[in-house]
Design a protein around this motif. Structure first.
Motif, mmCIF file in Angstrom:
data_model
loop_
_atom_site.group_PDB
_atom_site.id
_atom_site.type_symbol
_atom_site.label_atom_id
_atom_site.label_comp_id
_atom_site.label_asym_id
_atom_site.label_seq_id
_atom_site.Cartn_x
_atom_site.Cartn_y
_atom_site.Cartn_z
ATOM 1 N N TRP A 230 0.830 -1.207 0.000
ATOM 2 C CA TRP A 230 0.000 0.000 0.000
ATOM 3 C C TRP A 230 0.864 1.256 0.000
ATOM 4 O O TRP A 230 0.630 2.169 -0.785
ATOM 5 C CB TRP A 230 -0.930 -0.026 1.207
ATOM 6 N N ALA A 231 1.878 1.268 0.905
ATOM 7 C CA ALA A 231 2.694 2.478 1.023
ATOM 8 C C ALA A 231 3.408 2.771 -0.299
ATOM 9 O O ALA A 231 3.447 3.916 -0.757
ATOM 10 C CB ALA A 231 3.693 2.340 2.162
ATOM 11 N N VAL A 232 3.948 1.721 -0.931
ATOM 12 C CA VAL A 232 4.645 1.918 -2.212
ATOM 13 C C VAL A 232 3.659 2.405 -3.277
ATOM 14 O O VAL A 232 3.883 3.422 -3.941
ATOM 15 C CB VAL A 232 5.326 0.605 -2.665
ATOM 16 N N LEU A 233 2.531 1.680 -3.404
ATOM 17 C CA LEU A 233 1.549 2.036 -4.430
ATOM 18 C C LEU A 233 1.014 3.446 -4.221
ATOM 19 O O LEU A 233 0.990 4.267 -5.142
ATOM 20 C CB LEU A 233 0.376 1.045 -4.390
ATOM 21 N N ALA A 234 0.606 3.725 -2.983
ATOM 22 C CA ALA A 234 -0.019 5.017 -2.706
ATOM 23 C C ALA A 234 0.964 6.148 -2.969
ATOM 24 O O ALA A 234 0.613 7.167 -3.564
ATOM 25 C CB ALA A 234 -0.498 5.058 -1.258
ATOM 26 N N THR A 235 2.214 5.966 -2.556
ATOM 27 C CA THR A 235 3.188 7.035 -2.725
ATOM 28 C C THR A 235 3.468 7.291 -4.195
ATOM 29 O O THR A 235 3.425 8.440 -4.658
ATOM 30 C CB THR A 235 4.497 6.676 -2.005
ATOM 31 N N PHE A 236 3.724 6.221 -4.967
ATOM 32 C CA PHE A 236 4.142 6.432 -6.350
ATOM 33 C C PHE A 236 2.995 6.853 -7.258
ATOM 34 O O PHE A 236 3.177 7.724 -8.108
ATOM 35 C CB PHE A 236 4.865 5.195 -6.888
ATOM 36 N N THR A 237 1.805 6.267 -7.053
ATOM 37 C CA THR A 237 0.711 6.668 -7.934
ATOM 38 C C THR A 237 0.393 8.152 -7.760
ATOM 39 O O THR A 237 0.242 8.869 -8.742
ATOM 40 C CB THR A 237 -0.560 5.848 -7.654
ATOM 41 N N THR A 238 0.326 8.607 -6.512
ATOM 42 C CA THR A 238 -0.025 10.017 -6.339
ATOM 43 C C THR A 238 1.113 10.924 -6.787
ATOM 44 O O THR A 238 0.879 11.985 -7.350
ATOM 45 C CB THR A 238 -0.368 10.335 -4.869
ATOM 46 N N TYR A 239 2.349 10.481 -6.563
ATOM 47 C CA TYR A 239 3.507 11.298 -6.949
ATOM 48 C C TYR A 239 3.559 11.494 -8.462
ATOM 49 O O TYR A 239 3.585 12.625 -8.968
ATOM 50 C CB TYR A 239 4.772 10.621 -6.447
ATOM 51 N N ASN A 332 -7.459 6.688 -3.096
ATOM 52 C CA ASN A 332 -6.337 7.455 -2.568
ATOM 53 C C ASN A 332 -5.710 8.332 -3.650
ATOM 54 O O ASN A 332 -5.244 9.430 -3.371
ATOM 55 C CB ASN A 332 -5.297 6.521 -1.967
ATOM 56 N N ILE A 333 -5.710 7.846 -4.895
ATOM 57 C CA ILE A 333 -5.237 8.689 -5.997
ATOM 58 C C ILE A 333 -6.114 9.935 -6.088
ATOM 59 O O ILE A 333 -5.637 11.062 -6.209
ATOM 60 C CB ILE A 333 -5.271 7.907 -7.335
ATOM 61 N N TRP A 334 -7.407 9.685 -5.962
ATOM 62 C CA TRP A 334 -8.361 10.792 -6.003
ATOM 63 C C TRP A 334 -8.054 11.814 -4.911
ATOM 64 O O TRP A 334 -8.076 13.019 -5.125
ATOM 65 C CB TRP A 334 -9.775 10.214 -5.835
ATOM 66 N N VAL A 335 -7.726 11.308 -3.696
ATOM 67 C CA VAL A 335 -7.465 12.203 -2.572
ATOM 68 C C VAL A 335 -6.099 12.879 -2.706
ATOM 69 O O VAL A 335 -5.942 14.057 -2.407
ATOM 70 C CB VAL A 335 -7.517 11.412 -1.240
ATOM 71 N N GLY A 336 -5.103 12.096 -3.170
ATOM 72 C CA GLY A 336 -3.719 12.559 -3.061
ATOM 73 C C GLY A 336 -3.175 13.327 -4.251
ATOM 74 O O GLY A 336 -2.294 14.167 -4.083
ATOM 75 N N VAL A 337 -3.683 13.054 -5.455
ATOM 76 C CA VAL A 337 -3.089 13.674 -6.643
ATOM 77 C C VAL A 337 -3.151 15.212 -6.619
ATOM 78 O O VAL A 337 -2.158 15.864 -6.916
ATOM 79 C CB VAL A 337 -3.695 13.078 -7.933
ATOM 80 N N PRO A 338 -4.290 15.809 -6.229
ATOM 81 C CA PRO A 338 -4.296 17.282 -6.204
ATOM 82 C C PRO A 338 -3.224 17.877 -5.294
ATOM 83 O O PRO A 338 -2.612 18.888 -5.636
ATOM 84 C CB PRO A 338 -5.704 17.615 -5.707
ATOM 85 N N TYR A 339 -2.975 17.245 -4.124
ATOM 86 C CA TYR A 339 -1.902 17.727 -3.245
ATOM 87 C C TYR A 339 -0.564 17.719 -3.973
ATOM 88 O O TYR A 339 0.169 18.702 -3.994
ATOM 89 C CB TYR A 339 -1.760 16.815 -2.023
ATOM 90 N N GLN A 340 -0.253 16.556 -4.557
ATOM 91 C CA GLN A 340 1.025 16.421 -5.245
ATOM 92 C C GLN A 340 1.103 17.379 -6.423
ATOM 93 O O GLN A 340 2.168 17.890 -6.750
ATOM 94 C CB GLN A 340 1.230 14.982 -5.725
ATOM 95 N N MET A 341 -0.065 17.622 -7.057
ATOM 96 C CA MET A 341 -0.089 18.557 -8.176
ATOM 97 C C MET A 341 0.330 19.954 -7.700
ATOM 98 O O MET A 341 1.108 20.634 -8.365
ATOM 99 C CB MET A 341 -1.508 18.575 -8.751
ATOM 100 N N LEU A 342 -0.164 20.335 -6.508
ATOM 101 C CA LEU A 342 0.211 21.634 -5.947
ATOM 102 C C LEU A 342 1.717 21.731 -5.740
ATOM 103 O O LEU A 342 2.362 22.701 -6.146
ATOM 104 C CB LEU A 342 -0.480 21.820 -4.596
ATOM 105 N N VAL A 343 2.272 20.705 -5.103
ATOM 106 C CA VAL A 343 3.708 20.719 -4.828
ATOM 107 C C VAL A 343 4.491 20.731 -6.127
ATOM 108 O O VAL A 343 5.403 21.550 -6.319
ATOM 109 C CB VAL A 343 4.101 19.490 -3.983
ATOM 110 N N ALA A 344 4.093 19.840 -7.042
ATOM 111 C CA ALA A 344 4.818 19.740 -8.305
ATOM 112 C C ALA A 344 4.758 21.051 -9.079
ATOM 113 O O ALA A 344 5.735 21.451 -9.711
ATOM 114 C CB ALA A 344 4.244 18.595 -9.143
#
Lengths: 475, 280
Positions: A230-239, A332-344
């Motif tokens: 989970w940690a690997v998948l969640a981190t890389f997909t959202t990143y 989790n992609i749905w939740v996390g991608v916008p955050y990462q988009m902001l940082v990126a």
């Protein structure tokens, strides 16, 4: 390493010197703290030191001693209640509360340690005063001492309060947690009605054993594997998702980039517990998505392919282990991608434009530019936060708990015996063990294991953030 | 011509993504006006429209719905948490950024490791410690839980203070200002953006936190709860068919102030993260 050893060596050497070369007042300070201050006419300092010592002795006699005396057994007197029918009152005996004994003992030990450090510092300070007097240097009066707390000793003034908070909220609980892992504190041994006691490494052994009665070994392995997956998948997909989305929105060909960005931010601005609880009902077995899927024939199609077992009339989005895991990662992609988009977005704006320009002139296509220039740059800048994200995902309680609590029921009897589920992370398992089953001993053991895993990953980041810290460069 | 098709395709694709991202939010919004209290499983939009769910939230409190109380509880906790946390964070970040003293690096390393220890793990011990002092099910207990350890989260703020030129404080020092005065008169006014970030961040914590609130506020008395716990409770198995639309209304109400603060904060969030790591 050698430096640290030297520092410790010096620390003790200095006390030795203070003892050997100090005059009678310095030596007296070892027993009567403050004596050295009185001798140098620092009366108020002396009184404060003396008061601290008196307080410490009172604390030892009144608080530490009675608790530490029972620390070895964690209490022996069982709770008893006697009901007196004549007076209609019940009397409770003078029972031992194991948890309070444990907690108070740890606080006592901590206070004693602090006092010892304080005592050592006092010895050194007193000896310094003697030296100053011998050399004819100026000795501060009390007012000057207070003033120094806002100047050269300002860091002590500023850090005292935060440090007390951190000790209370972070350090003491961790110590208690470690101690509980070595006891049999669970539902059968709940203070005040029952006592618990030390059991050595038994709980740790339980976590790795597999037998008819104890299935923790089986569950632990399953949960640990899924936690890491989970940690690997969640981190890389959202990143990756975040970077791609940011690139896409910031591209010169995209009109109105600000508007698109804001629309994505709206989705994550709603508190997580609201959206997650909502999405859980969105994908419920008799939820609206299922209605939609069966009306367009998707449910039947998935049945014929074999992805949904044929005796179901719905798609088990969050109730079948395989489906639930996929759905959790997708949500989790749905939740996390916008955050990462902001940082990126922030990082991409700083990317050196000339490099990309020259690569383009040399004939590199957009894909090559992305892989050879953009990604390495992103990784260089956001590398440390990537590992932080990974550790955060290991402990991503909200997504898993809010999506599956009360909804997901495990059919694996071995997992159920140890109160785990297929989709549990170590933290949600730990939370359920404490909050629903009061199995504090096993929860503490799992807590320690999670800490070791997180600490290992943290050390990787930490060497980079501390050692590579060029903080002076900008000042 | 091909370019034009590309351009249209690009925006259609973005629109599709936005729809995916906003569908649940839209569902939350429209369901909050639904005349049917349970979950409408057959249609996306409600069959009948009403404002009754909002009326129930604000004017018809019962043993399950105590929205005004929850909102006040959370607001009180959030305000105090925000004040205490911000002060602690500023104290630590200034010390670590601008003062030089023996053991500073070691203290920083130690705090980073300690900060990595997830709060969820030690919460059992926190819970029992607070219970010993009778602070569970109380505002004070929640405020302690949220703010006491705040000093550890100083890294982003310190990163910002690192960029404030040291020549300013040097000049003040030459004029005889004490360290305390430099802190108040020079560093704090110059750190306004990062203070805004810290304040909003600390303020948002109690609104979004679920774990600690669930553990600490376990009395089962609805008037004690925060918004998060109260709304979660509405979706319990026996409750969901009577309260789902009310839950949606509560979600909409809480989302409005939170979203506004979040949008203000995200600007600083990006600056903080990237500013901090570019240097690392």
């Amino acid at each position: 390493m050698k430096k640290a050893l030297n520092a410790i060596g010096n620390y003790f050497k200095n006390i030795g010197i203070a003892f050997a070369k100090g005059d009678i007042w310095v030596k007296l300070s070892a027993i009567v703290m403050g004596a050295g201050y009185f001798a140098r006419k620092q009366i108020i300092n002396g009184i404060i030191m003396l008061l601290v010592e008196v307080l410490f002795v009172v604390m030892c006699i009144g608080y530490a001693a009675p608790n530490l005396a029972k620390f070895g057994t964690l209490g022996t007197v069982q709770f008893e209640q006697v009901f007196d029918p004549l007076t209609m009152t019940s009397t409770v005996n003078d029972y031992d509360n194991s948890f309070l004994i444990l907690l108070n003992s740890i606080i006592s030990l901590f206070l004693i340690l602090v006092f010892i450090l304080f005592w050592i510092a006092n010895m050194k300070a007193v000896y310094r005063l003697q030296q100053k007097k011998e050399n004819g240097e100026h000795i501060n009066n009390f007012r000057e001492d207070v003033r120094s707390m806002f100047n050269e000793k300002f860091h002590i003034t500023l850090l005292t309060l935060p440090a007390i908070g951190v000790i209370l909220m972070n350090i003491l609980p961790i110590l208690v947690l470690v101690a509980v892992a070595f006891t049999n504190y669970d539902q059968q041994h709940m203070p005040p009605n029952a006592l618990f006691t030390w059991v050595g490494w038994n709980n740790f052994k339980n976590l790795f054993t597999n037998s008819v009665t104890v299935t923790f070994g089986y569950s632990f392995k399953k949960v640990l594997v899924w936690t890491l997956e989970w940690a690997v998948l969640a981190t890389f997909t959202t990143y990756i998702g975040g970077i791609l989305l940011a690139k896409f929105i910031n591209d010169k060909k995209t009109k109105l980039p600000k508007m698109w960005r804001t629309l994505f931010i709206v989705a994550i601005a709603v508190p997580q517990f609201v959206t997650l609880l909502l999405v859980r009902n969105f994908f419920a077995d008799n939820g609206i998505v299922n209605t939609f899927c069966s009306s367009i024939g998707l449910t039947d199609f998935l049945k014929s392919v074999g992805l949904v077992s044929s005796n179901l009339t719905y798609i088990p989005f969050l109730t079948n282990p395989g489906w639930a895991k996929v759905m959790i990662v997708l949500i989790n992609i749905w939740v996390g991608v916008p955050y990462q988009m902001l940082v990126a977005t922030g990082v991409l704006m700083n990317i050196p434009e000339d490099q990309i320009e020259s690569a383009r002139i040399d004939g590199a296509n957009p894909f090559q530019i992305f892989v050879k220039i953009t990604m390495p740059y992103m990784l260089f800048v956001t590398g440390p936060s990537l590992i932080t994200d990974f550790v955060k995902n290991i402990n991503n309680f909200n997504v898993i708990y809010l999506l599956t609590q009360d909804v997901y029921v495990t059919s694996d009897q071995l997992l159920a015996n140890s109160n785990a589920k297929e989709i549990d992370l170590l933290v949600t398992w730990l939370f359920r063990l404490t909050n629903e089953y009061y199995n504090y001993k096993m929860a503490s053991v799992i807590g320690i294991i999670v800490f070791i895993i997180c600490a290992a990953f943290t050390l990787i980041t930490f060497t980079r953030t501390i050692k590579g810290d060029k903080e002076e460069e900008f000042q | 011509m091909k370019k034009k098709v590309n351009l249209v395709l690009r925006h259609v694709f973005l629109l599709l993504l936005v729809v995916i991202w906003l569908v649940p939010i839209l569902w939350l919004f429209v369901t909050s006006f639904s005349g049917y209290k349970g979950i409408n499983t057959s249609h996306f939009f409600p069959d009948t429209w009403t404002l009754d769910n909002y009326a129930q939230l604000f004017f018809r409190s019962d043993s399950i719905v105590q929205y005004n109380r929850w909102f006040m509880n959370t607001l009180v906790i959030a305000i105090f948490t925000c004040i205490i946390s911000t002060i602690l964070v500023l104290m630590v970040s200034y010390t670590m950024s601008k003062l030089r003293f023996p053991g500073r690096k070691q203290l920083m390393s130690f705090s980073i490791i300690l900060n990595m220890f997830p709060g969820v793990l030690s919460m059992i011990a926190v819970y029992f410690t607070l219970k010993t002092f009778g602070l569970t099910n109380s505002h004070i207990g929640m405020i302690i839980v949220y703010s006491a350890g705040a000093g550890l989260g100083y890294l982003i703020c310190k990163g910002f203070m690192d960029t404030i030129s040291v020549s300013l404080s040097e000049a003040a020092r030459l004029e005889g200002a004490s360290e305390a005065k430099i802190f108040w008169r020079i560093i704090i006014p110059l750190s306004k953006p990062i203070i805004v970030y810290t304040v909003i961040n600390a303020f948002l914590l109690p609104w979004g936190d679920f774990v600690f609130a669930k553990l600490m506020l376990n009395s089962g008395v609805a008037t004690d709860w925060t918004v998060a716990i109260g709304l979660f409770n509405m979706l319990g198995k026996s409750m969901i068919n009577k309260y789902f639309s009310v839950f949606c209304a509560g979600g909409v109400i809480i989302s409005i102030p939170i979203s506004i603060l979040f949008v203000i904060m995200q600007k600083f969030y990006v600056e903080g993260i990237t500013g901090g790591s570019v240097k690392g």
